[in-house]
Design a protein around this motif. Structure first.
Motif, short mmCIF file in Angstrom:
data_model
loop_
_atom_site.label_atom_id
_atom_site.label_comp_id
_atom_site.label_asym_id
_atom_site.label_seq_id
_atom_site.Cartn_x
_atom_site.Cartn_y
_atom_site.Cartn_z
N ARG A 81 15.42 13.14 -1.96
CA ARG A 81 15.20 14.72 -1.48
C ARG A 81 16.16 15.93 -2.41
NH1 ARG A 81 18.11 18.83 0.63
NH2 ARG A 81 20.25 17.52 1.00
N LEU A 82 17.17 15.17 -3.11
CA LEU A 82 17.83 15.90 -4.07
C LEU A 82 17.28 15.81 -5.50
CD1 LEU A 82 21.41 15.05 -2.90
CD2 LEU A 82 20.27 17.27 -2.65
N GLY A 83 16.11 14.70 -5.65
CA GLY A 83 15.48 14.79 -7.18
C GLY A 83 16.16 13.66 -7.85
N ARG A 84 17.06 12.77 -7.34
CA ARG A 84 17.64 11.98 -8.29
C ARG A 84 16.57 10.76 -8.64
NH1 ARG A 84 23.03 12.31 -4.39
NH2 ARG A 84 24.07 14.05 -5.44
N GLU A 89 8.47 6.61 -5.58
CA GLU A 89 8.05 5.50 -6.02
C GLU A 89 9.23 4.67 -6.62
OE1 GLU A 89 5.84 2.39 -7.30
OE2 GLU A 89 5.24 3.96 -6.12
N GLN A 90 10.25 5.23 -7.14
CA GLN A 90 11.22 4.73 -7.39
C GLN A 90 12.26 4.22 -6.15
OE1 GLN A 90 13.27 7.76 -9.90
NE2 GLN A 90 12.79 6.52 -11.88
N ALA A 91 12.18 4.98 -5.18
CA ALA A 91 12.74 4.60 -3.73
C ALA A 91 11.96 3.19 -3.38
CB ALA A 91 12.73 5.65 -2.72
N ARG A 92 10.83 3.20 -3.62
CA ARG A 92 10.09 1.68 -2.97
C ARG A 92 10.17 0.58 -3.85
NH1 ARG A 92 5.53 -1.34 -3.47
NH2 ARG A 92 5.12 -0.40 -5.45
N THR A 93 10.07 0.85 -5.20
CA THR A 93 10.23 -0.25 -6.14
C THR A 93 11.94 -0.58 -6.45
OG1 THR A 93 10.34 1.09 -7.85
CG2 THR A 93 8.18 0.22 -7.30
N LEU A 94 12.72 0.36 -6.20
CA LEU A 94 14.11 0.07 -6.54
C LEU A 94 14.85 -0.43 -5.52
CD1 LEU A 94 14.89 2.65 -9.22
CD2 LEU A 94 14.42 0.29 -9.75
N PHE A 95 14.59 0.28 -4.41
CA PHE A 95 15.50 0.06 -3.17
C PHE A 95 14.60 -0.47 -1.77
CE2 PHE A 95 17.23 3.47 -5.64
CZ PHE A 95 18.63 3.07 -5.84
N GLY A 96 13.45 -0.72 -2.05
CA GLY A 96 12.55 -1.26 -1.06
C GLY A 96 12.48 -0.13 0.26
N VAL A 97 12.42 1.10 -0.14
CA VAL A 97 12.53 2.08 0.89
C VAL A 97 11.19 2.96 0.76
CG1 VAL A 97 13.53 4.23 1.92
CG2 VAL A 97 14.94 2.30 1.37
N VAL A 98 10.36 3.13 1.85
CA VAL A 98 9.28 3.76 1.77
C VAL A 98 9.49 5.12 2.65
CG1 VAL A 98 6.73 3.91 2.40
CG2 VAL A 98 7.73 1.71 1.85
N LEU A 99 9.00 5.97 1.94
CA LEU A 99 9.18 7.56 2.52
C LEU A 99 7.92 8.28 2.84
CD1 LEU A 99 11.95 8.74 0.10
CD2 LEU A 99 12.14 7.74 2.47
N SER A 100 7.59 8.73 4.15
CA SER A 100 6.49 9.25 4.46
C SER A 100 6.55 10.76 3.98
CB SER A 100 6.24 9.04 6.10
OG SER A 100 6.93 10.06 6.72
N GLU A 101 5.29 11.25 4.06
CA GLU A 101 5.30 12.69 3.78
C GLU A 101 6.07 13.44 4.64
OE1 GLU A 101 1.44 14.32 3.41
OE2 GLU A 101 0.88 12.79 1.81
#
Length: 579
Positions: free
Chosen positions: A544-547, A551-563
């Motif tokens: 959310r803060l642009g850090r 896609e990085q959230a999914r590949t690096l941390f295994g977290v999928v964010l919906s729209e």
């Protein structure tokens, strides 16, 4: 012990305050932004017998803790042997010779004997980073130097002040060998004034409590610091712990330098052995012994920050002299990168070796680079030459408790980058960008902090740029399953063309004309722990803060964010296969 605990505590705080006031006086009176704004300096009190550390200011660079102790000891030995003229009241010595207990040539040390009843009671000493001491390139950070003479003017211990008066003949020799020399008198007088402030404040403590009581307190504080460090070391299970850290290159030969470390914990003491590290190198990434020792001490200060700053804290730490390696440099090996860069790789090796033994106290690796960027040239608008020295922060490593700090200072000190406004006022430059380097922190249960992303344009005149940085080939190490932080990045834009230095983080004599730019991305800290164990809500907040991107959230941390912002876990087994 005859001294009561309350008096002991008051004297300890008093000695600390003396050093803090010296630090403050030095910074406030100095001319150069690297001292006045960045606080690249340190002040301390040292034993008259062997130069051992009595107290140092909390705002001083930790890497100077060990080096000033050894430089003061060397000065005392040289006075006793007759190699150096013995002092009189009011004398102040100047020295920057790296091989006499120093760092690099830009760190200039002053030392003044403190007298009581006609005898030397102790020594007051300080170190300040001068923006230039001559040599092949402005700022002294010659990335391709092959001998110390190419790095600047080397000064043995000489009395720059005699009976309180500046020796103008010696100062003229110094000025004749450095750039923008007319500006150095401000730093010289500030450095001397800081010692005089310390002299007055220390005399007040001794007059109040008596020489005998203060002397007893100093001895007791040293003994307690040694015992406290030993007690902390006993938290480490007896055994041998190993690690490896790398320096990008020496600036001349484009191959990494290896630091191999084994740490043996036994009976409340630690032995550090660097056997097997790379041989002495051609370029300026050699480290003198005093800096190598001090690097070990500062690493342990990071791990056990509650131990008071005193020579006693070093007594349980034994370092096997790393002979025939680049960590024990002798004349004429170039050493400009030793304190600023190699020292931080040494600390990184200590962290990497002990993190499994002390997972609650040791962090993943920090950015570990001072980001040394020197720009020197001529400013036609002011009709004068200039030397600009820029240091910069980076990400700290994650730890057992929280994420790493973003844009923190270097491992070796608590100096800060000079404000952009001051730099633009002092030099013909314009900052187009000065921001966090989003996404640069290594992934982990506690992620690494983010580095810095800045871009500078030369506005007018002409200049040459030089860099001695590190972590351009390898990012800071993650710990306990955490990922490495993003590596350092240097980009030069000349006539609209983008250039990356051959040695990635090291280069010199890059010509710049108006409109040319330099962009630097400093390293992010290493991640701590398995990234897939990170709280998904924290990952979502970073996105959310642009850090990080989704896609990085999914590949690096295994977290999928919906729209819509909802969070769910990805198939981590599949992600490991993809990775």
């Amino acid at each position: 012990m005859s001294i009561d605990p309350i008096t002991l505590s008051v004297i300890q705080s008093g000695l600390q305050q003396v050093c803090d006031e010296m630090d403050l006086s030095f910074s406030r009176a100095a001319f150069s932004p690297v001292i006045a704004e960045a606080n690249d300096r340190s002040d301390g009190i040292y034993s008259a017998e062997d130069g051992s550390l009595i107290a140092q200011g909390v705002g001083g660079l930790p890497v100077f803790v060990g080096t000033m102790q050894y430089s003061t000891r060397t000065l005392i030995e040289m006075i006793k042997s007759g190699e150096v003229v013995a002092p009189e009241p009011g004398d102040i010595y100047i020295v920057n010779d790296p091989y006499l207990g120093g760092t690099h040539l830009m760190d200039v040390r002053f030392a003044m004997p403190f007298y009581r009843d006609g005898e030397i009671y102790c020594w007051l000493s300080n170190t300040g980073h001068w923006p230039d001491t001559g040599g092949a390139v402005p700022g002294g950070f010659s990335a391709s130097a092959t001998s110390v003479e190419q790095e600047g003017l080397r000064l043995p211990p000489v009395r720059l002040f005699k009976k309180g008066k500046l020796d103008h003949e010696i100062f003229s020799i110094i000025r004749s060998n450095i750039r923008v020399s007319e500006q150095r008198i401000g730093d010289v007088k500030a450095q001397a004034a800081a010692l005089l402030v310390g002299e007055k404040r220390l005399a007040r403590i001794l007059d109040r409590y008596g020489d005998a009581v203060v002397t007893e307190a100093i001895g007791e504080l040293r003994r307690r610091a040694s015992e406290q460090m030993s007690a902390n070391i006993r938290l480490i299970p007896d055994g041998v712990y190993r690690s490896t850290a790398y320096v990008d290159s020496d600036g001349v030969v484009n191959e990494p330098l290896e630091i191999r470390l084994s740490v043996t914990a036994r009976a409340g003491a630690l032995t550090f052995d660097f056997t097997g590290s790379s041989k002495p190198c051609m370029g300026p990434m050699n480290s003198v012994l005093a800096t190598t020792l001090s690097s070990v001490y500062l690493a342990m200060r990071h791990i056990f920050p509650d131990v008071p700053i005193s020579a006693g804290a070093f007594e349980p730490l034994k370092v096997v002299r790393p002979v025939d390696t680049f960590l024990d440099a002798h004349y004429p090996r170039p050493v400009s990168g030793c304190a600023a860069e190699v020292s931080q790789r040494i600390a990184e090796a200590v962290f990497a070796a002990l993190v499994e033994a002390l997972p609650d106290r040791v962090t993943a690796s920090p950015a570990g680079s001072s980001g040394n960027f020197a720009l020197g040239g001529h400013d036609p608008a002011r009709g004068r030459d200039f030397v600009m020295y820029q240091i910069s922060g980076g990400g700290y490593g994650g730890n057992a408790d929280h994420d790493g700090l973003s844009n923190g200072c270097s491992t070796i000190g608590i100096s800060k980058a000079p404000p952009v406004e001051i730099m633009e006022q002092q030099y013909p430059v314009l900052y187009h960008r000065y921001a966090l380097r989003e996404g640069s922190g290594g992934a982990g249960k506690q992620r690494g902090g983010f580095g810095l992303d800045y871009e500078i344009e030369l506005r007018h005149g002409h200049a040459t740029a030089s860099f001695v940085m590190d972590h351009g080939r390898f990012g800071p190490q993650g710990a306990l399953g955490g990922k490495d932080g993003q590596a350092n990045s240097v980009t030069v834009i000349q006539d609209g063309k983008t250039i990356h230095p051959e040695h990635l983080s090291k280069a010199q004599d890059i010509p710049l004309k108006p409109g040319d730019r330099v962009r630097v991305g400093t390293p992010g800290g290493g991640g701590y722990g398995n990234p897939f164990d990170r709280d998904p809500e924290l990952v979502a907040e970073d996105v959310r803060l642009g850090r990080y991107t989704a896609e990085q959230a999914r590949t690096l941390f295994g977290v999928v964010l919906s729209e819509g912002g909802s969070v769910q876990m990805a198939d981590t087994a599949q992600l490991r296969i993809e990775g």
